[in-house]
Design a protein around this motif. Structure first.
Motif, PDB file in Angstrom:
ATOM      1  N   THR A 152      41.748  27.378  54.603  1.00 22.69           N
ATOM      2  CA  THR A 152      41.549  27.195  56.040  1.00 22.69           C
ATOM      3  C   THR A 152      41.107  25.755  56.305  1.00 22.69           C
ATOM      4  O   THR A 152      40.777  25.015  55.382  1.00 22.69           O
ATOM      5  N   GLU A 153      41.108  25.381  57.560  1.00 21.61           N
ATOM      6  CA  GLU A 153      40.391  24.174  57.930  1.00 21.61           C
ATOM      7  C   GLU A 153      38.901  24.490  57.774  1.00 21.61           C
ATOM      8  O   GLU A 153      38.519  25.629  57.530  1.00 21.61           O
ATOM      9  N   ASP A 167      37.013  31.599  64.583  1.00 17.35           N
ATOM     10  CA  ASP A 167      38.471  31.528  64.453  1.00 17.35           C
ATOM     11  C   ASP A 167      38.812  30.163  63.859  1.00 17.35           C
ATOM     12  O   ASP A 167      38.403  29.131  64.404  1.00 17.35           O
ATOM     13  N   VAL A 168      39.519  30.150  62.752  1.00 13.03           N
ATOM     14  CA  VAL A 168      39.860  28.889  62.088  1.00 13.03           C
ATOM     15  C   VAL A 168      41.356  28.818  61.825  1.00 13.03           C
ATOM     16  O   VAL A 168      42.006  29.832  61.551  1.00 13.03           O
ATOM     17  N   ARG A 169      41.878  27.618  61.909  1.00  9.58           N
ATOM     18  CA  ARG A 169      43.292  27.401  61.642  1.00  9.58           C
ATOM     19  C   ARG A 169      43.516  27.246  60.141  1.00  9.58           C
ATOM     20  O   ARG A 169      42.588  26.954  59.383  1.00  9.58           O
ATOM     21  N   LEU A 170      44.741  27.446  59.725  1.00  8.41           N
ATOM     22  CA  LEU A 170      45.094  27.289  58.319  1.00  8.41           C
ATOM     23  C   LEU A 170      45.425  25.833  58.032  1.00  8.41           C
ATOM     24  O   LEU A 170      45.961  25.127  58.884  1.00  8.41           O
ATOM     25  N   SER A 171      45.085  25.386  56.836  1.00  3.34           N
ATOM     26  CA  SER A 171      45.335  23.998  56.451  1.00  3.34           C
ATOM     27  C   SER A 171      46.746  23.876  55.887  1.00  3.34           C
ATOM     28  O   SER A 171      47.116  24.610  54.964  1.00  3.34           O
ATOM     29  N   ARG A 172      47.506  22.947  56.434  1.00  2.00           N
ATOM     30  CA  ARG A 172      48.887  22.747  55.968  1.00  2.00           C
ATOM     31  C   ARG A 172      48.951  21.472  55.133  1.00  2.00           C
ATOM     32  O   ARG A 172      49.301  20.406  55.612  1.00  2.00           O
ATOM     33  N   GLU A 183      47.903  33.070  63.527  1.00  3.37           N
ATOM     34  CA  GLU A 183      46.976  31.952  63.441  1.00  3.37           C
ATOM     35  C   GLU A 183      46.354  31.722  64.808  1.00  3.37           C
ATOM     36  O   GLU A 183      47.060  31.842  65.812  1.00  3.37           O
ATOM     37  N   PRO A 184      45.061  31.405  64.906  1.00  2.00           N
ATOM     38  CA  PRO A 184      44.132  31.214  63.791  1.00  2.00           C
ATOM     39  C   PRO A 184      43.747  32.532  63.131  1.00  2.00           C
ATOM     40  O   PRO A 184      44.031  33.603  63.657  1.00  2.00           O
ATOM     41  N   VAL A 185      43.085  32.420  61.956  1.00  2.00           N
ATOM     42  CA  VAL A 185      42.580  33.607  61.269  1.00  2.00           C
ATOM     43  C   VAL A 185      41.120  33.810  61.665  1.00  2.00           C
ATOM     44  O   VAL A 185      40.445  32.885  62.120  1.00  2.00           O
ATOM     45  N   ARG A 186      40.624  35.035  61.508  1.00  2.00           N
ATOM     46  CA  ARG A 186      39.252  35.366  61.912  1.00  2.00           C
ATOM     47  C   ARG A 186      38.356  35.424  60.671  1.00  2.00           C
ATOM     48  O   ARG A 186      38.575  36.232  59.777  1.00  2.00           O
TER      49      ARG A 186
END
Length: 197
Positions: A152-153, A167-172, A183-186
């Motif tokens: 995640t971020e 709620d966090v976004r995924l790191s690409r 997205e975001p994931v909890r």
């Protein structure tokens, strides 16, 4: 008259996104420019009236249906206000793009939180959960095979002393891999007072 017209023409640089098109079962497996530079040449008022989304740049690899490295020319499509401008010359930098194509693959991998900072003194992270626990990564076979998780971020821990949800976004980190999933994931955490050892 011709030379007067040529002298009146002005150049204007413009950067636009590059769309790469490939056959359904194949995807790019090597880095390629995400934007290209267009040098527009035409009458001053006309070239400055063109908007970024009036021009689209693409590299079409869809004719290739086997793995390998291929080079194609960058094509520019005019839309909107750019359609009616004459004269209009467009030079593309780079004029062509080379890409290695591999078969497309996909698999499910776990989602792992990435923490930053520290809880308030005297507190510890007792447990945490993340939803969804897995997502699908898709892309070239060689990169999918190496993918073991998606981070995640940052989940910020600084200043926290009680249970929290974020709620966090995924790191690409790998631009050639696509992440398929919500997205975001909890992220949820249980915070407790640290027990004295």
């Amino acid at each position: 008259f011709f030379f007067q017209t040529v002298n009146r023409l002005e150049e204007r640089p413009l950067s636009v996104p590059l769309a790469v098109v490939s056959a359904r079962d194949f995807v790019p497996a090597s880095a390629y420019p995400r934007t290209v530079r267009l040098i527009l040449r035409g009458e001053s008022n006309a070239v400055h009236a063109i908007l970024e989304n009036d021009l689209e740049a693409s590299a079409d690899f869809s004719e290739f249906d086997s793995e390998g490295t291929y080079r194609v020319s960058v094509l520019v499509t005019k839309k909107g206000s750019a359609l009616d401008i004459d004269p209009l010359q467009i030079r593309v930098e780079p004029p062509d793009v080379e890409v290695r194509l591999e078969r497309r693959d996909a698999k499910a991998v776990p989602v792992v939180p990435v923490f930053r900072g520290f809880l308030d003194p005297g507190f510890e992270l007792a447990s945490w959960s993340i939803e969804p626990r897995t997502v699908e990564v898709a892309g070239p076979e060689s990169l999918v095979a190496k993918a073991v998780e998606v981070g995640t971020e940052y989940v910020e821990l600084t200043g926290r002393s009680q249970d929290f949800t974020a709620d966090v976004r995924l790191s690409r980190r790998e631009s050639l891999l696509e992440i398929v999933g919500p997205e975001p994931v909890r992220f949820s955490a249980a915070v407790r007072r640290a027990t004295a050892s």
